[in-house]
Design a protein around this motif. Structure first.
Motif: not given
Length: 814
Positions: A52, A55-60, A106
């Motif tokens: 995540l 994928q630069q998805n802050s859900d990490y 990220f």
């Protein structure tokens, strides 16, 4: 000294870690090295955060928070409050570093193998640190060993290659210089000579433990997990699977390579050369023996030691006339796969050299197809070689055993068992060692294949039959009662484990994967789903059980029309419904052919004579070379009951009503009294004798008035019987005047058949036929003058159910 490795489930929670401590503490004198995995599930969470973040998805961040809470809560549950501060501080510091690494992924929007190794390593780093501190707090003499300092590898990330010379020296030196009884270290992680962190591959904690055990010349390596050893098959898919008490290194390697996840495949190699035994034990049931892995001591034991499988397999086929006799094709093919880091798990090649087929992971298919097509582009343009063909959704099923070598018939038994259960084999492979026979099958057939093979090779000849029953009226309910009564006998005496998996009437249907409770089936059915013949079949097919049998206890034409779909899917059919076998000859013949092609028995003994062995006897006569010359029979128990009870002191109407009430007739008694039921029966016997005959070629000498035959419901039919009572009395009186009895007789001779009411004189075989009994006289070349006679109860729910029961037992004995 011994080495104990505890997997993720063994250290998944504070409660489990306490069990680990109890196991370790029992070895009060012997020195122990404890290798631990990450807390259960943490490795997957770490990989997910990395994905995540890249994928630069802050859900990490929310997943990272979960990881943090798991570790901090574990510390708080295990460590006394007064000792928590320093440990919590260390754990938080490590988690802060992990957070920094994820922030970096990220920001740059990608993750390298090197960074991935660093991120995923925190699972083992944290668990080993916490567990070592917990042991110390519990008074266990413990030191913490940093695996990164002991296990040395090359610089390859993801699955590094171990430098055994340096590693062995590091491990033995560290052990010699440490005087505590217990050493705790992280599995899975290592470092290169340059100090870069590396990992040993998913499942590498087992490998770490084996490396260390070999380095320190341990007495034994114990792998502690959540199952009690290596099993004869995956117990999640095969409920009858049993733990294997002892197995050879080679057998264990084969099983682990082919999907036995209890052991990481490379684990065995380091300890094999030194002869260090491995014991697979259950953390949650430590008193169970588990599986001991040593040098082969199965000299006189079972040929097959285990059945295993690999899922998510694809087959790649390279073929074409340009491959025949051309050196180097195979070399180029495998070089391209190797260069692309694609692992080949199965290879098979036609002796004609026209094709090569390999099994690979489905996750490598796109890369493999692209690579190979590019490598052979020249040959493909000139149509010397066809573009690569990829078949998806497959799995490999394998038999494993040291004693399989030169043991005749194993392959035949394996493939025969799969064939009988409609498991299509796409490719096969057997190594020169003959320790493994592998078959590529559809992934949807894996469970059925494993259970069928396990039954054939491990279950003491106990065969499981899985029934799907449609129709639970008079016959169906009696059948279920008989099965409930005889279930124990079948298993103990006939080695048949018979289960009803699905059941249906005209209103509802119900299924149970574990077998429907026969003491409570009526309630289960009442609360089931809405009945639907298509959905019923779809469910049978979806469950895909071995030795499946569809049992039809109805008189429905719609149900009879579904037999072909069951047989074409290798599902046997047992029926008392006469409609299919008395339909057009082409349909009857097609059903018999489907049964042969798909090896699915189609049995209908109860079509004629209920539970009497009429059809079975006829089949044996024909199969033995005898020729049927003539058949004379009273085949309707219903009509025999009626005419045995009808006289000048009763009415025909009342006798028929009684026959219907006592279950001797069909729900529509006109089917019996019109002669159509007897016509169907003599038609079936004629066909089973080898004659092609249609029902409209049978002469029906009906005794019923035309008005009775033309009625459309039971009310009108019974009213017509009252109306024509005088006619029925005349028929009776005419027979009585000759001291004869009325019997409804079926005849087949010289290719012609007829049915009709006859006056039977004294002395005839039919004269003393009582109650609802049937009788059949077979005149054959071997029995030309004195016929073979079969006689007995030919109607009634109990005897019909027993005939159904007997057909199912016949299938069980095939």
């Amino acid at each position: 000294m011994k080495v104990l490795k505890f997997g993720g489930t063994s250290v998944a929670s504070a409660k489990n870690i306490r069990l680990v401590k109890d196991i370790v503490a029992k070895s009060k004198t012997e020195r122990i090295i404890v290798v631990v995995s990450a807390l259960g599930g943490i490795t997957d969470l770490l990989l997910n955060t990395a994905r995540l973040a890249s994928q630069q998805n802050s859900d990490y961040k929310s997943i990272l928070k979960e990881i943090e809470e798991r570790h901090l809560n574990t510390v708080k549950e295990l460590i006394p409050v007064q000792s928590q501060s320093g440990i919590l501080s260390k754990v938080k510091s490590e988690l802060n570093t992990l957070e920094t690494l994820l922030e970096g992924a990220f920001l740059i929007g990608e993750i390298t193998p090197k960074l991935s190794d660093k991120i995923v390593s925190y699972g083992e780093l944290l668990s080993s640190y916490i567990i070592s501190k917990y042991f110390q707090e519990q008074g266990v003499s413990t030191s913490y060993a940093d695996s990164r300092e002991l296990i040395k590898t090359n610089d390859t990330n993801g699955k590094a290659v171990v430098n055994f010379d340096k590693t062995n020296t590091n491990c033995s030196t560290f052990v010699d210089q440490t005087d505590t009884q217990v050493l705790v270290m992280a599995g899975f992680i290592a470092s290169s000579d340059n100090g870069n962190l590396t990992t040993l591959g998913r499942g590498g904690s087992d490998y770490t433990a084996a490396i260390v055990a070999a380095a320190v010349n341990a007495n034994i390596l114990e792998i502690w997990t959540d199952v009690s050893g290596m099993y004869t098959a995956n117990p999640k898919l095969v409920k009858q699977a049993k733990a294997i008490p002892q197995i050879s290194y080679e057998e264990a390697m084969e099983l682990s390579h082919f999907g036995a996840k209890v052991l990481y495949p490379p684990t065995i190699q380091p300890v094999l050369s030194k002869g260090i035994p491995i014991c697979i034990k259950n953390t949650f049931e430590p008193k169970k023996e588990g599986t001991l892995i040593t040098k082969n001591k199965n000299i006189n034991g079972r040929t097959v030691r285990g059945i295993t499988h690999i899922e998510n397999i694809a087959l790649l086929s390279l073929e074409g006339p340009g491959m025949v006799g051309i050196p180097g094709i195979s070399k180029r093919f495998f070089e391209e796969l190797s260069t692309s880091d694609i692992s080949v798990v199965l290879i098979t090649q036609a002796s004609s050299e026209h094709s090569i087929c390999v099994g690979i992971s489905i996750y490598d298919v796109e890369k493999a197809v692209s690579t190979v097509n590019r490598a052979f582009a020249y040959e493909m343009e000139r149509e010397k070689i066809k573009p690569i063909i990829a078949e998806m959704d497959l799995a490999i099923v394998a038999l494993v055993g040291d004693n399989m070598k030169k043991h005749q018939g194993l392959s035949g038994k394996m493939f025969s068992t799969l064939g009988k259960n409609n498991v299509n084999i796409r490719a096969i492979a057997q190594g020169a060692s003959e320790r493994n026979i592998s078959a590529v099958v559809n992934k949807n057939d894996v469970k059925k294949a494993l259970n069928a093979l396990h039954e054939a090779f491990f279950e003491e000849n106990i065969k499981q039959l899985n029934l799907f029953v449609m129709g639970v009226g008079n016959v169906g309910s009696k059948f279920i009662a008989q099965l409930r009564q005889q279930k124990k006998y079948l298993k103990e005496q006939l080695k048949l484990n018979v289960r009803i998996i699905g059941i249906s009437n005209s209103r509802t249907m119900a299924f149970d994967d574990n077998g429907i409770d026969l003491n409570n089936w009526e309630s289960i059915l009442k609360n089931g789903l809405k009945a639907d013949k298509t959905n019923f079949f779809d469910t049978v097919q979806e469950l895909n059980y071995r030795n499946s049998i569809f049992v039809d206890n109805t008189a429905s034409e719609e149900v009879a029309a579904t037999y072909n779909t069951y047989l074409a899917n290798s599902i046997s059919v047992v029926t008392c419904n006469k409609i299919a076998c008395s339909s057009e000859y082409s349909n009857y013949s097609a059903l018999k052919e489907l049964a042969r092609i798909y090896n699915a028995p189609f049995l209908f003994e109860t079509n004629v004579g209920a539970g009497l062995p009429i059809i079975d006897t006829l089949k044996h006569l024909v199969a033995s070379g005898d020729e049927i010359l003539k058949i004379q029979a009273v085949l309707s128990g219903s009509l025999n009951f009626v005419f045995n009870n009808f006289n000048d002191k009763t009415t025909f109407h009342d006798v028929v009503k009684k026959a219907q009430k006592e279950g001797y007739t069909e729900p529509d008694p006109k089917i019996d009294l019109s002669g159509i039921d007897v016509m169907r029966k003599i038609l079936i016997l004629a066909r089973e004798s080898g004659k092609q005959l249609e029902i409209d070629a049978i002469e029906n000498q009906s005794f019923l008035p035309k008005e009775s035959l033309e009625t459309n419901n039971n009310t009108d039919f019974f009213a017509s019987l009252k109306k024509y009572e005088a006619e029925f009395q005349k028929i009776y009186a005419a027979a009585a005047a000759k001291d004869s009895k009325l019997k409804y007789v079926a005849r087949f001779e010289e290719g012609k058949a007829s049915v009709g009411l006859q006056e039977i004189p004294k002395g005839h075989d039919f004269y003393n036929l009582e109650g609802s009994d049937n009788i059949v006289l077979f005149y054959t070349k071997r029995y030309p003058d004195q016929p073979m006679i079969i006689k007995g109860a030919g109607a009634g729910a109990d005897v019909t159910a027993s005939g159904i029961f007997a057909d199912i037992v016949r299938i069980g004995n095939f």
